[in-house]
Design an enzyme around this catalytic site. Structure first.
Site, PDB file in Angstrom:
ATOM      1  N   SER A 140       2.674 106.933 -35.518  1.00  0.00           N
ATOM      2  CA  SER A 140       3.443 106.295 -34.449  1.00  0.00           C
ATOM      3  C   SER A 140       2.810 106.672 -33.119  1.00  0.00           C
ATOM      4  O   SER A 140       2.168 107.722 -33.015  1.00  0.00           O
ATOM      5  CB  SER A 140       4.888 106.820 -34.488  1.00  0.00           C
ATOM      6  OG  SER A 140       5.611 106.407 -33.350  1.00  0.00           O
ATOM      7  N   TYR A 153      11.288 113.699 -35.348  1.00  0.00           N
ATOM      8  CA  TYR A 153      10.445 112.553 -35.724  1.00  0.00           C
ATOM      9  C   TYR A 153       9.062 112.678 -35.096  1.00  0.00           C
ATOM     10  O   TYR A 153       8.037 112.516 -35.767  1.00  0.00           O
ATOM     11  CB  TYR A 153      11.132 111.257 -35.266  1.00  0.00           C
ATOM     12  CG  TYR A 153      10.355 109.989 -35.565  1.00  0.00           C
ATOM     13  CD1 TYR A 153      10.409 109.393 -36.822  1.00  0.00           C
ATOM     14  CD2 TYR A 153       9.583 109.375 -34.577  1.00  0.00           C
ATOM     15  CE1 TYR A 153       9.703 108.214 -37.085  1.00  0.00           C
ATOM     16  CE2 TYR A 153       8.874 108.206 -34.837  1.00  0.00           C
ATOM     17  CZ  TYR A 153       8.941 107.627 -36.094  1.00  0.00           C
ATOM     18  OH  TYR A 153       8.237 106.471 -36.351  1.00  0.00           O
TER      19      TYR A 153
HETATM   20  N1  LIG Z   1       9.452 100.140 -36.216  1.00  0.00           N
HETATM   21  C1  LIG Z   1       8.859 100.826 -35.261  1.00  0.00           C
HETATM   22  O1  LIG Z   1       9.131 100.602 -34.068  1.00  0.00           O
HETATM   23  C2  LIG Z   1       7.867 101.883 -35.601  1.00  0.00           C
HETATM   24  C3  LIG Z   1       7.177 102.497 -34.542  1.00  0.00           C
HETATM   25  C4  LIG Z   1       6.263 103.493 -34.824  1.00  0.00           C
HETATM   26  C5  LIG Z   1       6.040 103.853 -36.136  1.00  0.00           C
HETATM   27  N2  LIG Z   1       6.712 103.261 -37.157  1.00  0.00           N
HETATM   28  C6  LIG Z   1       6.445 103.704 -38.511  1.00  0.00           C
HETATM   29  O2  LIG Z   1       6.219 102.598 -39.343  1.00  0.00           O
HETATM   30  C7  LIG Z   1       6.539 102.970 -40.692  1.00  0.00           C
HETATM   31  C8  LIG Z   1       7.411 101.904 -41.331  1.00  0.00           C
HETATM   32  O3  LIG Z   1       8.657 101.894 -40.667  1.00  0.00           O
HETATM   33  P1  LIG Z   1       9.432 100.532 -40.361  1.00  0.00           P
HETATM   34  O4  LIG Z   1       9.472 100.393 -38.896  1.00  0.00           O
HETATM   35  O5  LIG Z   1       8.909  99.450 -41.179  1.00  0.00           O
HETATM   36  O6  LIG Z   1      10.937 100.918 -40.783  1.00  0.00           O
HETATM   37  P2  LIG Z   1      11.804 100.611 -42.091  1.00  0.00           P
HETATM   38  O7  LIG Z   1      11.980  99.156 -42.259  1.00  0.00           O
HETATM   39  O8  LIG Z   1      13.000 101.470 -41.973  1.00  0.00           O
HETATM   40  O9  LIG Z   1      10.846 101.114 -43.257  1.00  0.00           O
HETATM   41  C9  LIG Z   1      10.833 102.446 -43.692  1.00  0.00           C
HETATM   42  C10 LIG Z   1      10.478 102.421 -45.156  1.00  0.00           C
HETATM   43  O10 LIG Z   1      10.433 103.787 -45.620  1.00  0.00           O
HETATM   44  C11 LIG Z   1      11.196 103.855 -46.816  1.00  0.00           C
HETATM   45  N3  LIG Z   1      11.751 105.201 -46.968  1.00  0.00           N
HETATM   46  C12 LIG Z   1      12.480 105.897 -46.070  1.00  0.00           C
HETATM   47  N4  LIG Z   1      12.859 107.077 -46.611  1.00  0.00           N
HETATM   48  C13 LIG Z   1      12.359 107.102 -47.867  1.00  0.00           C
HETATM   49  C14 LIG Z   1      12.421 108.042 -48.925  1.00  0.00           C
HETATM   50  N5  LIG Z   1      13.110 109.213 -48.798  1.00  0.00           N
HETATM   51  N6  LIG Z   1      11.808 107.764 -50.085  1.00  0.00           N
HETATM   52  C15 LIG Z   1      11.141 106.586 -50.234  1.00  0.00           C
HETATM   53  N7  LIG Z   1      11.039 105.658 -49.270  1.00  0.00           N
HETATM   54  C16 LIG Z   1      11.656 105.917 -48.097  1.00  0.00           C
HETATM   55  C17 LIG Z   1      12.282 102.806 -46.651  1.00  0.00           C
HETATM   56  O11 LIG Z   1      12.735 102.349 -47.914  1.00  0.00           O
HETATM   57  P3  LIG Z   1      14.131 102.730 -48.577  1.00  0.00           P
HETATM   58  O12 LIG Z   1      15.158 102.830 -47.497  1.00  0.00           O
HETATM   59  O13 LIG Z   1      14.342 101.607 -49.532  1.00  0.00           O
HETATM   60  O14 LIG Z   1      13.879 104.033 -49.263  1.00  0.00           O
HETATM   61  C18 LIG Z   1      11.518 101.685 -45.966  1.00  0.00           C
HETATM   62  O15 LIG Z   1      10.880 100.880 -46.934  1.00  0.00           O
HETATM   63  C19 LIG Z   1       7.186 104.348 -40.606  1.00  0.00           C
HETATM   64  O16 LIG Z   1       6.225 105.333 -40.900  1.00  0.00           O
HETATM   65  C20 LIG Z   1       7.598 104.432 -39.161  1.00  0.00           C
HETATM   66  O17 LIG Z   1       7.692 105.774 -38.713  1.00  0.00           O
HETATM   67  C21 LIG Z   1       7.619 102.280 -36.906  1.00  0.00           C
END
Ligand SMILES: NC(=O)c1ccc[n+]([C@@H]2O[C@H](COP(=O)([O-])OP(=O)(O)OC[C@H]3O[C@@H](n4cnc5c(N)ncnc54)[C@H](OP(=O)(O)O)[C@@H]3O)[C@@H](O)[C@H]2O)c1
Length: 267
Positions: A140, A153
């Site tokens: 991130s 985080y």
């Molecule tokens: N969205 C943003 O603004 C943003 C910004 C910077 C970085 N990121 C990074 O991008 C990545 C993807 O995030 P996203 O934005 O797409 O959010 P998201 O839709 O909440 O995706 C997170 C994923 O991680 C899985 N997950 C969470 N806890 C888990 C666990 N204990 N075991 C297995 N799977 C788990 C969730 O699946 P389940 O709930 O089904 O387990 C979901 O598929 C992350 O690393 C996040 O930190 C996102």
């Protein structure tokens, strides 16, 4: 690396992971999907299998680090090896440091940092033996600059960034490549997970497909770090003036609306 390849994608049930899985499958990759929500994973898998019938899914909680290691082994065996490991799963933790407990910080570190470490260390020796592999870590912008109310985080993403950077150095003379993805604000479920305070940032967000396209380009290209969208100027500003950055970011916090926990107390 160019398709066809086999890619294991954690956190593939929604957001960036789901968009990446669908894009890679459409591009000719066989994908392995991991997450806890079986219904959401099944829907993503059905989409992927239209283009890539050998794709598979596994329901697992990666906060259980033994389960994370076992999953890496099982996926390797089931898919006949892995060419790409995309460590994308993560949980948010939006709360002031004054409300954090050691257990909460350790839970965030388990999913966001230690599970990628465990899974990488399981597949790396086998990738080295086969002479082929790409490790993609989704961190991130908050892994390069601290974010107010997100100490746990940010710490997990700084850890993942440092780990990735050093790993790229240790592996520079091997066939294994390391990619570090630094998303900015992306429109996904992570902003609406239950039990979180409200994030400081409330500006526009990019679609997850922007990051999915960037991940595909990173796998096919040769650059280590990818800011998606390009917010590298924020990092340059922080590095040039860390005291100014902290003052500006703290100013934003004290002038924005109170977090959910404060609002509940005052209602
Ligand atoms: N969205 C943003 O603004 C943003 C910004 C910077 C970085 N990121 C990074 O991008 C990545 C993807 O995030 P996203 O934005 O797409 O959010 P998201 O839709 O909440 O995706 C997170 C994923 O991680 C899985 N997950 C969470 N806890 C888990 C666990 N204990 N075991 C297995 N799977 C788990 C969730 O699946 P389940 O709930 O089904 O387990 C979901 O598929 C992350 O690393 C996040 O930190 C996102």
């Amino acid at each position: 690396m160019q398709p066809p390849y086999r890619a294991l994608i954690t956190g593939a049930s929604s957001g960036i992971g789901a968009a990446t899985a669908k894009l890679l499958a459409r591009s000719g990759a066989t994908v392995g999907l991991v997450g806890r929500r079986a219904d959401r994973l099944s829907a993503v898998l059905a989409d992927c299998q239209v283009h890539s019938p050998a794709s598979r899914m596994w329901v697992a909680d990666l906060g259980d680090l033994q389960a994370a290691e076992d999953l890496a082994d099982h996926a390797w065996e089931t898919l006949g090896g892995l060419d790409v490991l995309i460590n994308n799963a993560a949980v948010p933790k939006v709360t002031s440091v004054t409300a954090l407990t050691p257990a909460v910080v350790e839970d965030v570190m388990a999913v966001n940092f230690f599970s990628p470490v465990r899974m990488t260390l399981r597949v790396l020796p086998r990738m080295l033996e086969r002479g082929r592999g790409v490790i993609v870590n989704v961190a991130s912008v908050g892994g390069r600059v601290g974010v107010a109310r997100e100490a746990a985080y940010s710490a997990s993403k700084f850890a993942l960034s440092g780990w990735s950077e050093s790993m790229a150095m240790d592996l520079h003379d091997t066939p294994i490549e390391v990619r570090l993805i630094q998303p900015g604000p992306i429109d996904t479920d992570i902003w609406d997970r239950p039990g979180e305070d409200r994030a400081i940032y409330d500006g526009p967000k990019e679609p997850p497909e922007l990051v999915a396209n960037g991940i595909l380009a990173a796998i096919e290209g040769d650059r280590f770090e990818h800011y998606l969208p390009d917010l590298s100027a924020v990092i340059a500003y922080k590095v040039a003036d860390i005291d100014g950055y902290i003052a500006a970011a703290s100013f934003t916090e004290t002038t924005s609306s109170p977090p959910a926990s404060d609002r509940k107390e005052s209602e």
